[in-house]
Design a protein around this motif. Sequence first.
Motif, mmCIF file in Angstrom:
data_model
loop_
_atom_site.group_PDB
_atom_site.id
_atom_site.type_symbol
_atom_site.label_atom_id
_atom_site.label_comp_id
_atom_site.label_asym_id
_atom_site.label_seq_id
_atom_site.Cartn_x
_atom_site.Cartn_y
_atom_site.Cartn_z
ATOM 1 N N PRO A 198 0.768 -1.283 -0.130
ATOM 2 C CA PRO A 198 -0.205 -0.118 -0.077
ATOM 3 C C PRO A 198 0.951 1.242 -0.043
ATOM 4 O O PRO A 198 2.146 1.297 0.288
ATOM 5 C CB PRO A 198 -0.698 -0.300 1.352
ATOM 6 N N TYR A 199 0.177 2.269 -0.327
ATOM 7 C CA TYR A 199 0.803 3.722 -0.241
ATOM 8 C C TYR A 199 2.021 3.998 -1.035
ATOM 9 O O TYR A 199 2.802 4.675 -0.882
ATOM 10 C CB TYR A 199 1.338 3.952 1.034
ATOM 11 N N LEU A 200 2.186 3.124 -2.145
ATOM 12 C CA LEU A 200 3.392 3.253 -3.083
ATOM 13 C C LEU A 200 2.825 3.491 -4.426
ATOM 14 O O LEU A 200 1.912 3.333 -5.050
ATOM 15 C CB LEU A 200 4.222 1.867 -3.414
ATOM 16 N N VAL A 201 3.517 4.694 -5.071
ATOM 17 C CA VAL A 201 3.158 5.109 -6.428
ATOM 18 C C VAL A 201 3.756 3.967 -7.306
ATOM 19 O O VAL A 201 4.607 3.219 -7.004
ATOM 20 C CB VAL A 201 3.896 6.344 -6.897
ATOM 21 N N SER A 208 -3.707 -0.450 -15.236
ATOM 22 C CA SER A 208 -4.780 -0.241 -14.378
ATOM 23 C C SER A 208 -4.834 1.212 -13.756
ATOM 24 O O SER A 208 -5.819 1.639 -13.292
ATOM 25 C CB SER A 208 -4.968 -1.246 -13.494
ATOM 26 N N SER A 209 -3.537 1.611 -13.358
ATOM 27 C CA SER A 209 -3.159 2.882 -12.755
ATOM 28 C C SER A 209 -3.027 3.885 -13.839
ATOM 29 O O SER A 209 -2.905 5.162 -13.547
ATOM 30 C CB SER A 209 -1.952 2.731 -11.869
ATOM 31 N N SER A 246 5.109 4.350 -17.741
ATOM 32 C CA SER A 246 5.758 3.286 -17.022
ATOM 33 C C SER A 246 5.545 2.206 -17.606
ATOM 34 O O SER A 246 6.496 1.367 -17.481
ATOM 35 C CB SER A 246 5.007 3.392 -15.634
ATOM 36 N N ALA A 247 4.330 1.651 -18.097
ATOM 37 C CA ALA A 247 4.357 0.524 -18.753
ATOM 38 C C ALA A 247 5.246 0.381 -19.954
ATOM 39 O O ALA A 247 5.816 -0.949 -19.983
ATOM 40 C CB ALA A 247 2.902 0.172 -19.177
ATOM 41 N N PRO A 269 -2.400 -4.441 -23.210
ATOM 42 C CA PRO A 269 -2.969 -3.817 -22.440
ATOM 43 C C PRO A 269 -2.708 -2.282 -22.204
ATOM 44 O O PRO A 269 -3.494 -1.504 -21.682
ATOM 45 C CB PRO A 269 -2.617 -4.534 -21.093
ATOM 46 N N ILE A 270 -1.533 -2.147 -22.722
ATOM 47 C CA ILE A 270 -0.958 -0.695 -23.061
ATOM 48 C C ILE A 270 -2.001 0.236 -24.232
ATOM 49 O O ILE A 270 -2.402 1.191 -23.887
ATOM 50 C CB ILE A 270 0.498 -0.624 -23.502
ATOM 51 N N LEU A 271 -2.160 -0.425 -25.206
ATOM 52 C CA LEU A 271 -3.003 -0.049 -26.172
ATOM 53 C C LEU A 271 -4.690 0.254 -25.547
ATOM 54 O O LEU A 271 -5.341 1.256 -25.779
ATOM 55 C CB LEU A 271 -3.212 -0.741 -27.164
ATOM 56 N N HIS A 272 -5.054 -0.911 -24.842
ATOM 57 C CA HIS A 272 -6.383 -0.646 -24.257
ATOM 58 C C HIS A 272 -6.300 0.389 -23.331
ATOM 59 O O HIS A 272 -7.418 1.373 -23.186
ATOM 60 C CB HIS A 272 -6.561 -1.989 -23.645
ATOM 61 N N SER A 273 -5.168 0.675 -22.422
ATOM 62 C CA SER A 273 -5.402 1.757 -21.573
ATOM 63 C C SER A 273 -5.299 3.231 -22.309
ATOM 64 O O SER A 273 -5.984 4.110 -21.666
ATOM 65 C CB SER A 273 -3.997 1.600 -20.485
#
Length: 843
Positions: free
Chosen positions: A391-394, A427-428, A433-434, A455-459
């Motif tokens: 938790p709490y990590l970027v 998802s973030s 970053s991806a 997933p990158i294209l979808h995002s």
Amino acid sequence: MPAKKLASLFASTVAKTSNSFQNASPRHDISIAKRSLNPVHVADSPTPPAGTPSKTSPGVSLQVLALLKKSSSTNTKEAVAPDKESAIEVASAISSILCGDHDKAMTAPHSSRDSTSGMPFKNILDFPWFSNGSQTCTTQLKKTLSRERKQKYIFKNVESRRFLELMKKCADKLGTESTLEFFEKLGRETGVKEYNSLIKICIDKAGCCSKEEDSLVYINKVHGLFLSMIEKGMPIEEESYGPLLNYMIDKKLMQGFQMFIELFKNEIPDCPRIGYYEMFFWIRVGDEKKIKELLDLVKVGNFEDKYPFIENYLLAFCRSGSDRKKDLLQFLEIIDMGKISSPKCIVSVFRSLGTLQLEDLAEKYFFELDTPGLWKEDISSFICEYVTSLPYLVVEDVISKFINTHQKLGIVASIASYEKLISFCCSSNKVCSALDIVDQMYKSGLCVPIEVLSPILHSCEHGGQLEMVHPIYLVMRQHNLKPTEDTLKRIICLYLKMKDFEGAYNVITDVQEMNEMPTTAMYNAIMAGYFREKNNHRALMVLKQMEHANLKPDSETYSYLIANCECEEDIVKYCEQMHHSEVEFTKYIYMALVNAYAKFGNFEMAKQIILNKEVPVNYLNEIKGVLMSALASNGQIHDALGIYAEIKRSGANIEPKAAICLIEHLQTDGELDRLLQLLEELKDSNSWFDGCSRVLLYCIQYNLTSTALELLKKLKEKDVSSANLIIPPMFNQIFKTPTNLKSGFELLQAVKELGLHPSRTCLDFLLSACVKAENSQMAWLVWSEYEIAGLAYNALTFIRMYQALLASKEFAAAKELVKRIPREDRHVQYLIDACETTYCNGS
């Protein structure tokens, strides 16, 4: 064809056929029913008399329908499902679904008295379904077997949507016991899958009950179903008992849970999976004594033999989160992670260690498992599960932790773990970053699969970061990733969404340079982009480019061309081309035809497309939804509602887009019940929010405040942000309908009681409505709301209040208020002068 003539023809056909049933052999009676009860084909309809007005020439309509008939790939039958008012009608529905040729359902009459042998459907459970005729020779035997095969009802895929709907219809109207009896009459044993379907239906119904005693009725039915399974010797597996135990855990039903646990333990003794549900239930209700009893059981005797139970108990503790941190740590002390056989259990442990931020313990287990013969190959995946649970990590810190942990252990990250990390970044909504992770994979010497870009294209597409297509495409080219057709098409679509047609064409050029062949789908995407921009000339140029590239148009190509035709003659032209090229008429072609004729106002022809019996039955409801939307958009609400009723009679759900279109255009007074019914059709959250917002505005327009508040409350329960977004449009509707001003102020108070916070815009709309209504008393109440909400009065607020006072002839109060208005801006002085000119002349 006129409706009366069509009805007359249909009635005469049925009358003739009813006599045929008496004399027809059993071998042919079903096929006769199928032919006679099908919708009348357009080609069989009498030609309209000369002089009949038409949107297009009869030749055009008949020509298209003839092409549809020739080009149809399959002969399917339209199913008209029954009304849902009685068990008799349910029997009719079952018959119409099951009498079909395998998956194809024939059209059933609505009369509850129709049956294949003159028997009323109310006696369907007592009907002798299979003949026992004697066979005297081989030929006669073959005929009899063939006849009985036609009479048998066959389920090809019991998990299909049709089967589940059938089970639900039976359970709703006949009850679970009668449903089982019915299926035993079908000529095959009722199996585990059938029982599981009925169990799930009962649990869903129990979950919908507001009172516990009502839900217990359905739970009792579930108990009877399990007893029936045990009596028949069927295996009781997790697929059967899992949904029930999860329901009881959620509801904390202690007595019922204990009863079923004992039942399952007796039938499947020493089942470790039952232990998971049992432990999790006692953790959920906080019964420390029961938890200790279960833990003591695994400590007695041979500890090694208890590991299957230990794994499931461990899963229960992991699922319980931080509330049972102490118990989880104690439990981990007595087990050896290397002896755990379930990867699911180990994944849950590392997720819990991440959530609880137990870094030292996690590293200890990483080193323990990093042993040949154990989980060495999966360590990288476990690290990914751990770091993504912290938790709490970027996102950047999670990636750094992932890389550092691998370096500390001296292992190479796997492709699977990198893919999980990429999905986590997407998802973030961290596309950059991806892409950095893809670079890291390449630098690590891994063979990077093209699938990592999906997933990158979808995002990018769903997160609105369209410009990121440039670096994505650059990464693909730099690392020589061999693209798939789907990847290239998605990249082209992203360029087109930015209206970068040059970039889209560059992708096709690059494909040729990579010694790959462009595909029709790529050109289709560009064509669709031009049509969206209303540039039909360039869209048709794409068709020429496809010819130069030796690519043939497919169904998708023609669906775009037909949907964007500039005249009805073009529709016929493209249908002829499809026929000569032997291109399949897909559902998108039928939808395009309906939309195209509706665009030209030829709704009669659009309806004929649907009535054509060559349209596959599995396409029919979607195509009807398109017609319903077209009719509603063009003001033909009555006909649109008729299509809606027809879809509902068939037992199907209408498409969300069609339901929202109908809600949008069904805005006359007195339609609330129908709008609420349409709202229930919307199952996914996005379409429900859209439909709910439209119904809310309807309620405000017609002063249905109580219903509006009920809907707003539901909306808030589902998503607070969506509820806050709809509040300003609600008060805008009050401004448009100032006769509802009093209700508007009451609505303001009710919205605040719901815990929502009306913005300044809402108060501005309400104050402007006071000006239109010339109601200074209400204006003063609204004026005080600004102060209550902690909103400072600005120049525009003062001017609106000034207008309200002048419109209400309260000139003295207006004179005092105008002194408080700041006049540094010359536009403010202009507005004050305009108010005085409007309201003070003649005073």
